[in-house]
Design an enzyme around this catalytic site. Structure first.
Site, mmCIF file in Angstrom:
data_model
loop_
_atom_site.group_PDB
_atom_site.id
_atom_site.type_symbol
_atom_site.label_atom_id
_atom_site.label_comp_id
_atom_site.label_asym_id
_atom_site.label_seq_id
_atom_site.Cartn_x
_atom_site.Cartn_y
_atom_site.Cartn_z
ATOM 1 N N HIS A 226 6.304 8.184 -5.929
ATOM 2 C CA HIS A 226 7.358 7.199 -6.155
ATOM 3 C C HIS A 226 7.877 7.284 -7.600
ATOM 4 C CE1 HIS A 226 5.461 5.429 -2.571
ATOM 5 N NE2 HIS A 226 6.638 4.877 -2.348
ATOM 6 N N ASP A 299 10.833 12.002 3.108
ATOM 7 C CA ASP A 299 10.350 10.767 2.482
ATOM 8 C C ASP A 299 11.562 10.179 1.752
ATOM 9 O OD1 ASP A 299 8.669 8.755 1.677
ATOM 10 O OD2 ASP A 299 7.144 10.085 0.847
#
Length: 980
Positions: A226, A299
């Site tokens: 992230h 993702d």
């Protein structure tokens, strides 16, 4: 040229390594059958080239962000014909409303996706969270995980969605992994694969599109993608044998989707590109070499692992060129579409290739029946999600995950409660925990809490009390809703944990098990349980495990430093004490049970049949209803709770002297054929001495029902006789009735004399009488040479952990816990609160076998369950089975006497209305009622136990509405109605 050689090298190596493992081509995902369906063809014809690109793009949506966000989503749908929405935080009702609106605005039905690895509770309020995957990794029975998958699918579909970004198939072989960790099934690649397949098959059989993640394996990273791009430096051989293993197995098992991670893996692509943008990884490896034909999803395209150094739009184009079908959470839709159109114009990708991917997406939409789309109803939404079987499944999964890592001396489950003085410490909280509240259900426990940032003074205050207890139960709790591998306790708290007296300590660990390695000496405890997370279910069920309400079969899914290895775990047999659970766990219907009982109790309370009450129902040794209703007294606001203590009245008869008599019968010290005179010489040769105990206990001896002993203390003018009661205590008047009423020390002899001289009925036929029960404490003392109260405490109540089952509760408990009874203006001239309601028992000093016992429903039920178990409970035998069978059978049916020995039984000829039991109660059932509004009943045929406590005599015994409504028996019938 260089990259081409690398790809060729990868292909050759992979082919060699995988020839044996992949003799057959993986089965194509089921949804691909619709790739050229009539519906897909019609949609394709209706779409412009730009609109087709829009189908590849899915954006984030929230149901808690208000009208501006809603308007933005609607604009994006209408302008760009996007293919799907990925929902995040919000609530289910708003979620469904919005999804209905968004679908109606879309030219092509939207695929609704959600990242719900542990169920809707990961994203939506007021929904169910199932255990995290690490906890599931401890479960031996993968069919439970399959059931979870199927249930998750139903719940996701119920809120208008169709795809779940799950399961996580990463093998977590790095304890410090900041992003996968507890989200993985563990470190064993085979078990990760098996459990991933079970979860996937459950979801897909439930009609959901699934995506295994995070391909090609995110388990051995120390960087969170992230925030940055993790790098994995393992060899191709290692990756093929370990990280890729679960994904290959899932492909072979028919998974219909795959999510690609943002990872830098030089062995697979030396260019340094994130795997999401790597043709070598997505096209060459995933599609060509592994043969995956399903939906490939990136993702999130907003994560820094892929956006760092890549421009919006350009990064999305590169993801498409790499081979992805779906771009998840695109940052800038317009730029993404523009860049992809440019790539088509430049010949970097063909329109045909784009169309193939769009057809795949549309085929998936048809498989989830979006070609038949209808608005979802809002009615019963929460009920549909929180249905009993789903709630039970969450508990069953949690129970199956519990892992016992240490059990020195077989301390778990706890035995011989009468020998234990227990304290508990919940670490990481400043309030009493669910864990501690459940411990209270089993035994008397002194509770302490120690906050995360506790000071040295707070720690030392608890350490000072350690010597007063011989068992310390410690709960180590988490300050985070997700079990991170961190320890945030203050230095004094960490020192406290590491210096516990481990030789008498049992630890329940509600944090990430990896973090056990960060606290010294934990492995030295007598007992250590890994519960994996700090949910209410985990706390509740761990406490039940400690006391043997349930067992344990969990196995550690990961190694913990050098302390424990993956696969460690001890099997514990449960079921020796109550299990507290849901009705469905015992084969009963929640709706029938709860609605039926609630409505009848509310009817009684509204009719002022009783101010309130307390109920417990158990079936098959499982408590399925334990609830308090109403108030303690009228014109008050104090609600009844399940810990409150009631006057049991005549239920004392089967709860005090009767178990003692049965035990003495087993020991050959009490004979049912003997009479009272055989044990009390004073009664020798009296008219009572001709009756056997068998006759007396069955109310067949011709005894009168009762004697109003208290009236013998009064003069004609209503004042007390000087030789009976005084206002102050003294050596001559030591027996307390009230604070201003003290009975003469020898008055018990007058009671015995009154019983001895009372006349007999003309015939020996059934007539309920309490006279014997006034004598039984003395009889038992004569037989045992022990104080009666000490005897029943020592041999029964203490061993059962029934601390509120007691005489004279005002000596042990706060008066606020004791429910008041009648306003006695005949004898004591005050409201009765804390002392026995029955006047005769009061004149016996509060200790009689006729009345005098108090209890809450839970503790009384332990004694009754021992009866239902035919004499055993908590791993200990109290009474022989043959003895209980004898005492609980009808003794004199030829005289139309339905009674057992001490126990009440159903009427011989009829049941139901105007009977003492429900119509469906079996002839084997037995129990008793009490004058204050009590009923207990046990049915061995159905393994059913029923406790009803009330104070219907408040403010007066003249209130018989409870009888007229037949509330207790009607509720009993509901129990049978609820049995499925």
């Amino acid at each position: 040229m260089f990259l081409r050689k690398v790809r060729l090298f990868i292909a050759v190596i992979l082919l060699v390594n995988m020839l044996n493992a992949q003799e057959n081509t993986p089965p194509p995902p089921e949804f691909l059958q619709y790739t050229h369906s009539t519906w897909v063809d019609s949609i394709m014809k209706s779409l412009t080239p730009q609109e087709r690109i829009g189908q590849l793009i899915w954006v984030s949506a929230y149901s808690n962000r208000g009208s501006e966000h809603r308007a933005d989503i609607l604009k994006t749908i209408e302008k760009w014909n996007i293919g799907g929405l990925v929902f995040f935080q919000g609530d289910p009702l708003t979620q469904v409303k919005l999804m209905n609106e968004y679908q109606n605005a879309a030219k092509v039905p939207l695929m609704g996706a959600i990242d719900a690895e542990w169920g809707l509770g990961m994203r939506l309020d007021n929904t169910i969270s199932f255990p995290f995957q690490m906890a599931l990794g401890a479960i031996e029975d993968n069919t439970l995980i399959y059931k979870m998958g199927k249930e998750v699918a139903q719940q996701i579909k119920r809120v208008g969605l169709h795809l779940n970004f799950a399961p996580v198939a990463d093998v977590n072989n790095n304890p410090e992994n900041p992003v996968i960790n507890y989200r993985s099934f563990g470190e064993d690649k085979i078990k990760v694969a098996e459990k991933s397949i079970a979860y996937m098959q459950g979801m897909q059989d439930g009609g959901l599109i699934t995506t295994a993640k995070h391909f090609p394996g995110h388990g051995d990273t120390s960087t969170d993608s992230h925030y940055d791009l993790p790098q994995i430096d393992h060899s191709l051989e290692r990756l093929n044998n370990l990280e890729l293993y679960p994904f290959k197995e899932l492909i072979n098992a028919g998974i219909n989707g795959m999510m690609v991670a943002h990872l830098n893996i030089p062995a697979l692509d030396p260019s340094g590109q994130p795997s999401t943008l790597s043709k070598a990884i997505i096209t060459d490896l995933l599609k060509d070499q592994l043969g995956f034909k399903g939906l490939i999803v990136t993702d999130a395209m907003e994560m820094k692992g892929v956006t760092k150094g890549n421009l919006p739009g350009v990064v999305d184009k590169n993801a498409v060129l790499a081979g992805n079908d779906v771009l998840e959470l695109v940052q800038d839709v317009e730029k993404a579409i523009t860049e992809i159109k440019k790539a088509i114009d430049k010949g970097l990708i063909s329109q045909k290739d784009i169309d193939t991917r769009v057809r795949k997406i549309l085929a998936a939409k048809q498989w989830v029946k979006l070609n038949e789309y209808q608005d979802l109803p809002l009615t019963n939404l929460l009920e549909d999600i929180h249905h009993p079987q789903a709630l039970l499944l969450e508990r069953n999964l949690t129970e199956a995950s519990l892992t016992v890592l240490k059990n020195e001396g077989d301390i778990i489950p706890l035995k011989r409660l009468d020998t234990l003085k227990i304290m508990s410490v919940s670490i990481g909280t400043d309030t009493k925990t669910t864990f501690q509240k459940t411990l209270d259900l089993y035994s008397e426990v002194a509770h302490f809490t120690l906050p995360t940032e506790a000071s040295l003074e707070e720690v030392e205050a608890i350490q000072k009390v350690f010597p007063h207890y011989n068992l310390i139960i410690v709960g180590v709790h988490d300050d985070s809703p997700r079990p991170r591998n961190t320890i945030k306790f203050s230095e004094p708290v960490q020192s406290f944990i590491q210096a516990l007296p481990f030789e008498k300590t049992l630890i329940s660990y509600f944090k990430n098990p990896y973090s056990i390695d960060k606290l010294n000496n934990m492995e030295n405890a007598m007992g250590l349980i890994a519960s994996y997370q700090d949910s209410k279910s985990a706390q509740d069920l761990t406490a039940q495990l400690i006391f043997g309400g349930i067992g344990a079969n969990g196995r550690l899914p990961v190694g913990i430093g050098k302390k424990f290895k993956a696969g460690d775990g001890l099997s514990i047999q449960g079921g020796i004490r109550f299990k507290y659970t849901l009705p469905e766990d015992a084969g009963m219907d929640s709706k029938t049970l709860i609605h039926g009982v609630d409505s009848l109790m509310n009817e009684a309370i509204n009719a002022k049949a009783t101010p309130g009450g307390q109920l417990l129902v158990a079936k098959n040794g499982k408590v399925v209803l334990h609830k308090a209703y109403g108030l303690k007294k009228y014109n008050d606001t104090t609600k009844v709770n399940t810990e409150d203590i009631y006057d049991l009245a005549s239920v004392t008869k089967i709860s005090s002297a009767l178990p003692a008599l049965m035990k003495l019968h087993d020991e050959g010290k009490f004979d049912l054929n003997n009479g009272i005179g055989d044990y009390l010489k004073y009664f020798k040769n009296s008219n009572k001495d001709n009756a056997s105990f068998k006759e007396i206990l069955a109310h067949q001896a011709g005894f009168n029902p009762y004697i109003t002993y208290w009236k013998n203390t009064l003069r004609k003018n209503g004042s007390y006789k000087w030789s009976t009661i005084k206002k102050d205590s003294s050596a001559g008047f030591p027996i307390k009735i009230t604070s201003k009423m003290w009975l003469h020390r020898k008055y018990q002899k007058k009671i015995f004399k009154a019983i001895k001289k009372s006349p007999l009925l003309e015939k020996k036929e059934y007539k309920y009488s309490g006279l014997l029960f006034m004598l039984l404490p003395t009889i038992i003392q004569e037989i045992t040479d022990e104080n009666f109260v000490d005897y029943v405490n020592q041999h029964f109540y203490d061993k059962l952990g029934a601390c509120t089952l007691t005489y004279k509760p005002y000596e042990k408990f706060d008066k606020k816990r004791i429910v008041p009874t009648e306003h006695d203006f005949m004898f004591r001239h005050l409201p009765i609160h804390g002392s026995v309601h029955d006047e005769g028992a009061a004149m016996m000093g509060g200790v009689s076998a006729n009345a005098g016992l108090f209890s809450n429903a839970n503790d009384l039920a332990k004694l009754l369950q021992m009866y239902l178990n035919m004499g055993s409970y908590g791993g200990e035998r109290f009474i022989a089975e043959n003895t209980l069978k004898e005492f609980t059978k009808v003794q004199f049916p030829e005289n139309n006497n339905h009674r057992g020995l001490g126990f009440d039984k159903p009427y011989l000829k009829y049941r139901g209305k105007n009977s003492n039991t429900a119509k469906d109660a079996s002839s084997d059932s037995f129990g008793h009622t009490g004058f204050t509004g009590i009923m207990v009943w046990i049915d061995p045929k159905e393994e059913l136990l029923y406790v009803f406590l009330s104070n219907r005599v408040l403010p007066t015994r003249e209130n018989t509405t409870l009888y007229k409504l037949n509330t207790r028996t009607n509720i009993q019938q509901v129990l049978y109605d609820a049995i499925q």
